[in-house]
Design an enzyme around this catalytic site. Structure first.
Site, mmCIF file in Angstrom:
data_model
loop_
_atom_site.group_PDB
_atom_site.id
_atom_site.type_symbol
_atom_site.label_atom_id
_atom_site.label_comp_id
_atom_site.label_asym_id
_atom_site.label_seq_id
_atom_site.Cartn_x
_atom_site.Cartn_y
_atom_site.Cartn_z
ATOM 1 N N TYR A 14 1.018 -1.158 -0.083
ATOM 2 C CA TYR A 14 0.050 -0.058 0.066
ATOM 3 C C TYR A 14 0.851 1.175 -0.042
ATOM 4 O O TYR A 14 0.741 2.129 0.929
ATOM 5 C CB TYR A 14 -0.968 0.120 1.309
ATOM 6 C CG TYR A 14 -1.639 -1.293 2.017
ATOM 7 C CD1 TYR A 14 -2.764 -1.631 1.379
ATOM 8 C CD2 TYR A 14 -0.941 -1.934 2.938
ATOM 9 C CE1 TYR A 14 -3.149 -2.759 1.788
ATOM 10 C CE2 TYR A 14 -1.465 -2.965 3.313
ATOM 11 C CZ TYR A 14 -2.629 -3.420 2.413
ATOM 12 O OH TYR A 14 -3.178 -4.554 3.035
ATOM 13 N N CYS A 21 -4.058 3.336 11.042
ATOM 14 C CA CYS A 21 -4.944 4.468 11.183
ATOM 15 C C CYS A 21 -6.235 4.147 12.082
ATOM 16 O O CYS A 21 -7.323 4.741 12.242
ATOM 17 C CB CYS A 21 -5.568 5.014 9.889
ATOM 18 S SG CYS A 21 -6.148 3.847 8.758
ATOM 19 N N GLU A 27 1.334 -1.109 -5.136
ATOM 20 C CA GLU A 27 0.284 0.035 -4.994
ATOM 21 C C GLU A 27 -0.911 -0.455 -5.900
ATOM 22 O O GLU A 27 -0.508 -0.691 -7.019
ATOM 23 C CB GLU A 27 0.747 1.435 -5.086
ATOM 24 C CG GLU A 27 -0.484 2.487 -5.304
ATOM 25 C CD GLU A 27 -1.457 2.479 -4.239
ATOM 26 O OE1 GLU A 27 -2.756 2.538 -4.329
ATOM 27 O OE2 GLU A 27 -1.127 2.689 -3.061
ATOM 28 N N GLU A 71 -3.675 7.853 14.631
ATOM 29 C CA GLU A 71 -2.853 7.276 13.982
ATOM 30 C C GLU A 71 -1.592 6.702 14.967
ATOM 31 O O GLU A 71 -0.900 7.432 15.583
ATOM 32 C CB GLU A 71 -2.143 8.139 13.034
ATOM 33 C CG GLU A 71 -1.154 7.841 11.748
ATOM 34 C CD GLU A 71 -2.282 7.633 10.484
ATOM 35 O OE1 GLU A 71 -1.835 7.118 9.526
ATOM 36 O OE2 GLU A 71 -3.395 7.901 10.528
#
Length: 368
Positions: A220, A326, A241, A360
């Site tokens: 990612y 996150c 990605e 985060e």
């Protein structure tokens, strides 16, 4: 809109307390806490546009947002969460388009994307097809804003239509450990919203991996935000990605920063797991010898859902794991498995979203 700045320290302490409790079962070291600026920290913002008529019959328009609890709209003339450049552009833009039928008719939303380097992209969203007349008016608007000193890109979007007058991106420059890193950020694609906190995250990740050996795998990778900053700590970096625009930005960013040891592959984490395990072959991997990589460190920054089971199993096979999260709850879920084989060497809280419950965090794991 007023921010409870005087409460910031207490709000951050509460987040740190909650994250510490969530991580406690995994015996982490003391949590490193990185605080945000208390205002003007957000680099992007989006607003609905409200059309009204004033007491003398003139058309008025202004930015609005909706209260999350009551769902009632409220007018936003200044937005102290957003950086100063966005606030300045908000008032300048509406002043420039007021009374302009071509630019205001069926305009329902404006998105702003800004940078620490002083660039800003303004995306105007419409419930109508945009034609050449609109483009001519938008070009004149861009020229007027540039005359005011803005480094601005103007974009128009409608159903199945996107018009960029010049380009659809801004270029950010982030000072990371004494080096300026260049990042192309494309409108309407993911970028870190709090740029100064992003710098702290990059520097923390670099400090974790500073004395690493071998190669790095990143899943990612977005526009290369982390992999570019981490590249000099490793012999080679392989990153995946899925977004086409993010891959294109990453390739540009690699070139602009003079990185020669970073390879980006356009595929999902799940697909890459299948390729690594020999379950499937992919044409996208032609010319890339996965066996030439000695990836003993893996970096993951997954969506809010955390790592899926197959990827979690794959990640566990690496000596060192750098995990940016996150969502602390899915991080804790994933750590139940990861800490069976790895210990938490470092843990951090990055206050990317002040005055919200969002957290985060980062953990640096080493095989036991």
């Amino acid at each position: 809109m007023n921010l409870p700045i005087e409460q910031y320290a207490d709000l951050l302490a509460e987040k740190a307390k909650n994250l510490t409790a969530l991580l406690a079962p995994f015996n982490p070291p003391e949590l490193e806490v990185f605080e945000s600026e208390t205002s003007h920290f957000r680099m992007r913002a989006e607003f609905r546009v409200w059309h009204d008529t004033n007491e003398v019959g003139e058309n008025e328009l202004y930015h609005i947002m909706f209260d999350q609890e009551t769902k009632q709209r409220y007018r936003v003339d200044q937005f102290p969460i957003a950086n100063h450049l966005i606030n300045k552009m908000m008032s300048s833009l509406l002043a420039e388009i007021k009374g302009n039928e071509l630019l205001t008719r069926k305009l329902f939303q404006v998105d702003y994307l800004s940078t620490l380097s002083g660039e800003i992209a303004v995306s105007m969203l419409y419930h109508k097809k945009l034609n050449e007349e609109w483009q001519a008016e938008a070009a004149a608007l861009k020229a007027r804003l540039e005359h005011q000193g803005f480094k601005v890109q103007i974009l128009g979007r409608a159903t199945k239509q996107k018009i960029a007058l010049d380009r659809d991106y801004v270029e950010e420059v982030l000072p990371v450990d004494g080096r300026n890193l260049i990042y192309r950020q494309v409108e309407n694609s993911f970028t870190q919203p709090n740029a100064k906190m992003n710098i702290k995250m990059l520097e923390w990740a670099r400090s974790c991996t500073r004395h690493s050996s071998g190669d790095l795998l990143e899943l990612y990778c977005g526009n290369g935000n982390f992999s570019i900053a981490l590249a000099e700590n490793f012999r080679k970096v392989l990153a995946t990605e899925i977004s086409k625009s993010s891959v294109q930005s990453a390739q540009y960013n690699i070139e602009q920063n003079g990185i020669d040891n970073l390879q980006i592959i356009r595929m999902s984490a799940e697909e890459f797991t299948q390729a690594m395990n020999g379950v499937r072959e992919f044409n996208r991997l032609k010319g890339i010898d996965l066996k030439a990589y000695d990836c003993n460190t893996i970096f993951v920054d997954p969506p809010r859902a955390g790592l899926d089971q197959d990827t979690l199993n794959m990640v566990q096979a690496y000596e060192r794991i750098l995990y940016i999260s996150c969502n602390p709850h899915t991080l804790a879920d994933n750590l139940q498995q990861l800490t069976q084989t790895h210990r938490i060497e470092r843990a951090a809280l990055f206050d990317q979203f002040p005055y919200t419950h969002h957290v985060e965090s980062g953990v640096w794991l080493i095989r036991k």
